[in-house]
Design a protein around this motif. Structure first.
Motif, PDB file in Angstrom:
ATOM      1  N   TYR A  23       0.839  -1.198   0.000  1.00  0.00           N
ATOM      2  CA  TYR A  23       0.000   0.000   0.000  1.00  0.00           C
ATOM      3  C   TYR A  23       0.877   1.251   0.000  1.00  0.00           C
ATOM      4  O   TYR A  23       0.668   2.168  -0.798  1.00  0.00           O
ATOM      5  CB  TYR A  23      -0.942  -0.010   1.211  1.00  0.00           C
ATOM      6  CG  TYR A  23      -1.843   1.204   1.273  1.00  0.00           C
ATOM      7  CD1 TYR A  23      -3.057   1.201   0.600  1.00  0.00           C
ATOM      8  CD2 TYR A  23      -1.478   2.341   1.985  1.00  0.00           C
ATOM      9  CE1 TYR A  23      -3.900   2.311   0.634  1.00  0.00           C
ATOM     10  CE2 TYR A  23      -2.305   3.455   2.024  1.00  0.00           C
ATOM     11  CZ  TYR A  23      -3.510   3.436   1.355  1.00  0.00           C
ATOM     12  OH  TYR A  23      -4.322   4.537   1.382  1.00  0.00           O
ATOM     13  N   SER A  24       1.861   1.280   0.872  1.00  0.00           N
ATOM     14  CA  SER A  24       2.744   2.453   0.987  1.00  0.00           C
ATOM     15  C   SER A  24       3.505   2.724  -0.311  1.00  0.00           C
ATOM     16  O   SER A  24       3.713   3.871  -0.686  1.00  0.00           O
ATOM     17  CB  SER A  24       3.745   2.261   2.129  1.00  0.00           C
ATOM     18  OG  SER A  24       3.058   2.184   3.352  1.00  0.00           O
ATOM     19  N   GLN A  25       3.916   1.663  -0.978  1.00  0.00           N
ATOM     20  CA  GLN A  25       4.671   1.823  -2.222  1.00  0.00           C
ATOM     21  C   GLN A  25       3.827   2.378  -3.365  1.00  0.00           C
ATOM     22  O   GLN A  25       4.344   3.082  -4.228  1.00  0.00           O
ATOM     23  CB  GLN A  25       5.247   0.478  -2.671  1.00  0.00           C
ATOM     24  CG  GLN A  25       6.394  -0.015  -1.851  1.00  0.00           C
ATOM     25  CD  GLN A  25       6.859  -1.396  -2.294  1.00  0.00           C
ATOM     26  OE1 GLN A  25       6.398  -1.936  -3.304  1.00  0.00           O
ATOM     27  NE2 GLN A  25       7.762  -1.980  -1.531  1.00  0.00           N
ATOM     28  N   HIS A  26       2.538   2.074  -3.382  1.00  0.00           N
ATOM     29  CA  HIS A  26       1.735   2.379  -4.559  1.00  0.00           C
ATOM     30  C   HIS A  26       0.583   3.357  -4.343  1.00  0.00           C
ATOM     31  O   HIS A  26       0.003   3.832  -5.320  1.00  0.00           O
ATOM     32  CB  HIS A  26       1.182   1.077  -5.157  1.00  0.00           C
ATOM     33  CG  HIS A  26       2.253   0.112  -5.535  1.00  0.00           C
ATOM     34  ND1 HIS A  26       3.063   0.293  -6.634  1.00  0.00           N
ATOM     35  CD2 HIS A  26       2.684  -1.027  -4.940  1.00  0.00           C
ATOM     36  CE1 HIS A  26       3.928  -0.699  -6.711  1.00  0.00           C
ATOM     37  NE2 HIS A  26       3.721  -1.516  -5.695  1.00  0.00           N
ATOM     38  N   ALA A  27       0.255   3.670  -3.114  1.00  0.00           N
ATOM     39  CA  ALA A  27      -0.950   4.460  -2.828  1.00  0.00           C
ATOM     40  C   ALA A  27      -0.919   5.848  -3.465  1.00  0.00           C
ATOM     41  O   ALA A  27      -1.930   6.294  -4.022  1.00  0.00           O
ATOM     42  CB  ALA A  27      -1.172   4.574  -1.325  1.00  0.00           C
ATOM     43  N   VAL A  28       0.195   6.543  -3.416  1.00  0.00           N
ATOM     44  CA  VAL A  28       0.247   7.916  -3.942  1.00  0.00           C
ATOM     45  C   VAL A  28       0.011   7.932  -5.448  1.00  0.00           C
ATOM     46  O   VAL A  28      -0.799   8.719  -5.948  1.00  0.00           O
ATOM     47  CB  VAL A  28       1.587   8.604  -3.583  1.00  0.00           C
ATOM     48  CG1 VAL A  28       1.728   9.938  -4.295  1.00  0.00           C
ATOM     49  CG2 VAL A  28       1.694   8.802  -2.071  1.00  0.00           C
ATOM     50  N   ALA A  29       0.675   7.059  -6.173  1.00  0.00           N
ATOM     51  CA  ALA A  29       0.505   7.018  -7.633  1.00  0.00           C
ATOM     52  C   ALA A  29      -0.929   6.631  -8.006  1.00  0.00           C
ATOM     53  O   ALA A  29      -1.526   7.230  -8.912  1.00  0.00           O
ATOM     54  CB  ALA A  29       1.492   6.036  -8.258  1.00  0.00           C
ATOM     55  N   VAL A  30      -1.481   5.663  -7.302  1.00  0.00           N
ATOM     56  CA  VAL A  30      -2.853   5.233  -7.579  1.00  0.00           C
ATOM     57  C   VAL A  30      -3.827   6.360  -7.251  1.00  0.00           C
ATOM     58  O   VAL A  30      -4.734   6.661  -8.027  1.00  0.00           O
ATOM     59  CB  VAL A  30      -3.193   3.934  -6.808  1.00  0.00           C
ATOM     60  CG1 VAL A  30      -4.668   3.581  -6.959  1.00  0.00           C
ATOM     61  CG2 VAL A  30      -2.317   2.785  -7.289  1.00  0.00           C
ATOM     62  N   TYR A  31      -3.624   7.003  -6.117  1.00  0.00           N
ATOM     63  CA  TYR A  31      -4.497   8.112  -5.718  1.00  0.00           C
ATOM     64  C   TYR A  31      -4.470   9.234  -6.756  1.00  0.00           C
ATOM     65  O   TYR A  31      -5.507   9.781  -7.121  1.00  0.00           O
ATOM     66  CB  TYR A  31      -4.082   8.656  -4.352  1.00  0.00           C
ATOM     67  CG  TYR A  31      -4.877   9.857  -3.905  1.00  0.00           C
ATOM     68  CD1 TYR A  31      -6.170   9.707  -3.409  1.00  0.00           C
ATOM     69  CD2 TYR A  31      -4.346  11.143  -4.007  1.00  0.00           C
ATOM     70  CE1 TYR A  31      -6.912  10.817  -3.012  1.00  0.00           C
ATOM     71  CE2 TYR A  31      -5.082  12.245  -3.611  1.00  0.00           C
ATOM     72  CZ  TYR A  31      -6.360  12.076  -3.111  1.00  0.00           C
ATOM     73  OH  TYR A  31      -7.095  13.175  -2.731  1.00  0.00           O
ATOM     74  N   ASN A  32      -3.289   9.586  -7.244  1.00  0.00           N
ATOM     75  CA  ASN A  32      -3.177  10.652  -8.246  1.00  0.00           C
ATOM     76  C   ASN A  32      -3.922  10.283  -9.528  1.00  0.00           C
ATOM     77  O   ASN A  32      -4.562  11.140 -10.145  1.00  0.00           O
ATOM     78  CB  ASN A  32      -1.710  10.973  -8.529  1.00  0.00           C
ATOM     79  CG  ASN A  32      -1.068  11.721  -7.392  1.00  0.00           C
ATOM     80  OD1 ASN A  32      -1.727  12.403  -6.618  1.00  0.00           O
ATOM     81  ND2 ASN A  32       0.242  11.577  -7.252  1.00  0.00           N
ATOM     82  N   SER A  33      -3.848   9.023  -9.931  1.00  0.00           N
ATOM     83  CA  SER A  33      -4.592   8.577 -11.121  1.00  0.00           C
ATOM     84  C   SER A  33      -6.093   8.705 -10.899  1.00  0.00           C
ATOM     85  O   SER A  33      -6.823   9.157 -11.783  1.00  0.00           O
ATOM     86  CB  SER A  33      -4.247   7.125 -11.446  1.00  0.00           C
ATOM     87  OG  SER A  33      -2.904   7.023 -11.856  1.00  0.00           O
ATOM     88  N   ILE A  34      -6.548   8.317  -9.719  1.00  0.00           N
ATOM     89  CA  ILE A  34      -7.974   8.411  -9.394  1.00  0.00           C
ATOM     90  C   ILE A  34      -8.415   9.864  -9.392  1.00  0.00           C
ATOM     91  O   ILE A  34      -9.430  10.225  -9.983  1.00  0.00           O
ATOM     92  CB  ILE A  34      -8.262   7.769  -8.018  1.00  0.00           C
ATOM     93  CG1 ILE A  34      -7.978   6.280  -8.039  1.00  0.00           C
ATOM     94  CG2 ILE A  34      -9.703   8.050  -7.580  1.00  0.00           C
ATOM     95  CD1 ILE A  34      -7.896   5.650  -6.659  1.00  0.00           C
ATOM     96  N   LEU A  35      -7.647  10.713  -8.729  1.00  0.00           N
ATOM     97  CA  LEU A  35      -8.017  12.122  -8.586  1.00  0.00           C
ATOM     98  C   LEU A  35      -8.090  12.829  -9.934  1.00  0.00           C
ATOM     99  O   LEU A  35      -8.933  13.696 -10.138  1.00  0.00           O
ATOM    100  CB  LEU A  35      -7.034  12.836  -7.654  1.00  0.00           C
ATOM    101  CG  LEU A  35      -7.442  14.215  -7.177  1.00  0.00           C
ATOM    102  CD1 LEU A  35      -8.776  14.174  -6.425  1.00  0.00           C
ATOM    103  CD2 LEU A  35      -6.363  14.796  -6.277  1.00  0.00           C
ATOM    104  N   ARG A  36      -7.231  12.448 -10.876  1.00  0.00           N
ATOM    105  CA  ARG A  36      -7.299  13.042 -12.214  1.00  0.00           C
ATOM    106  C   ARG A  36      -8.625  12.716 -12.895  1.00  0.00           C
ATOM    107  O   ARG A  36      -9.100  13.467 -13.732  1.00  0.00           O
ATOM    108  CB  ARG A  36      -6.141  12.561 -13.081  1.00  0.00           C
ATOM    109  CG  ARG A  36      -4.852  13.313 -12.858  1.00  0.00           C
ATOM    110  CD  ARG A  36      -3.809  12.936 -13.890  1.00  0.00           C
ATOM    111  NE  ARG A  36      -3.269  11.617 -13.701  1.00  0.00           N
ATOM    112  CZ  ARG A  36      -2.249  11.326 -12.901  1.00  0.00           C
ATOM    113  NH1 ARG A  36      -1.663  12.266 -12.210  1.00  0.00           N
ATOM    114  NH2 ARG A  36      -1.819  10.089 -12.805  1.00  0.00           N
ATOM    115  N   LEU A  37      -9.222  11.599 -12.537  1.00  0.00           N
ATOM    116  CA  LEU A  37     -10.470  11.186 -13.174  1.00  0.00           C
ATOM    117  C   LEU A  37     -11.700  11.691 -12.435  1.00  0.00           C
ATOM    118  O   LEU A  37     -12.615  12.218 -13.056  1.00  0.00           O
ATOM    119  CB  LEU A  37     -10.520   9.665 -13.309  1.00  0.00           C
ATOM    120  CG  LEU A  37      -9.453   9.057 -14.210  1.00  0.00           C
ATOM    121  CD1 LEU A  37      -9.511   7.536 -14.167  1.00  0.00           C
ATOM    122  CD2 LEU A  37      -9.607   9.552 -15.640  1.00  0.00           C
TER     123      LEU A  37
END
Length: 180
Positions: A23-37
């Motif tokens: 979760y710690s390794q990937h959460a920021v990148a995943v969150y940014n992708s979600i937020l863009r949408l």
């Protein structure tokens, strides 16, 4: 075996520290992708949590042929698109005669803009255009796959992407965001 492979193996055995590490390794990148949408922090946070829960519940089915980050990001993108559908975001279907012609596109290489100006221009797009633009230009998902995700024709996705790009360039040009 890579560190990711080790963490996935530990997750499959139910190790809470491994879940936390992935979760710690990937959460920021995943969150940014979600937020863009979805463009709403509360919804983006909910989708982030739902995406990781789904990924961890389905970790047995994860094939180590790609990255875990890419897999969970794809889950998140699908959940984001579902959220947009619930909001009744419409993706306009274009008939064969309405395809945006390549020669109508302005050569953007002659312009330079700040990242903030480009971000604002993307945010100003209608939701359907913004979604297609972000999926293609930012997430790197091919038009055919975007069409499948959104349930649209390939030509519609291509047209919406080109129109979004054109609108962004016009917004930047008209908005006076040009850097000298």
């Amino acid at each position: 075996m890579t560190q990711q492979d080790d963490l996935i193996a530990l997750c499959r055995r139910g190790d809470p520290a491994a879940y936390t590490a992935l979760y710690s390794q990937h959460a920021v990148a995943v969150y940014n992708s979600i937020l863009r949408l979805v463009d709403h922090t509360g919804e983006a946070e909910d989708i982030l949590q739902e995406s990781f829960v789904a990924a961890f519940r389905g970790i047995e089915g994860f094939k180590n042929t790609g990255s875990f980050g890419g897999w969970v990001k794809r889950i998140a993108i699908n959940k984001s698109v579902d959220c947009l559908r619930k909001r009744k975001i419409r993706f306009i279907e274009f008939g064969p005669g309405l395809i945006f012609e390549e020669d109508e596109i302005t050569d953007e290489s002659e312009f330079e803009y700040t990242m903030e100006a480009v971000h604002e221009a993307i945010e100003a797009l209608p939701p359907g255009y913004r979604t297609v633009f972000n999926l293609y230009a930012v997430e790197g998902i091919p038009h055919a796959e975007i069409a499948q995700i959104l349930g649209l024709e390939h030509t519609t996705v291509r047209t919406q992407y080109h129109r979004a790009k054109h609108k962004i360039l016009n917004t930047l040009r008209v908005g006076g965001y040009h850097e000298k």
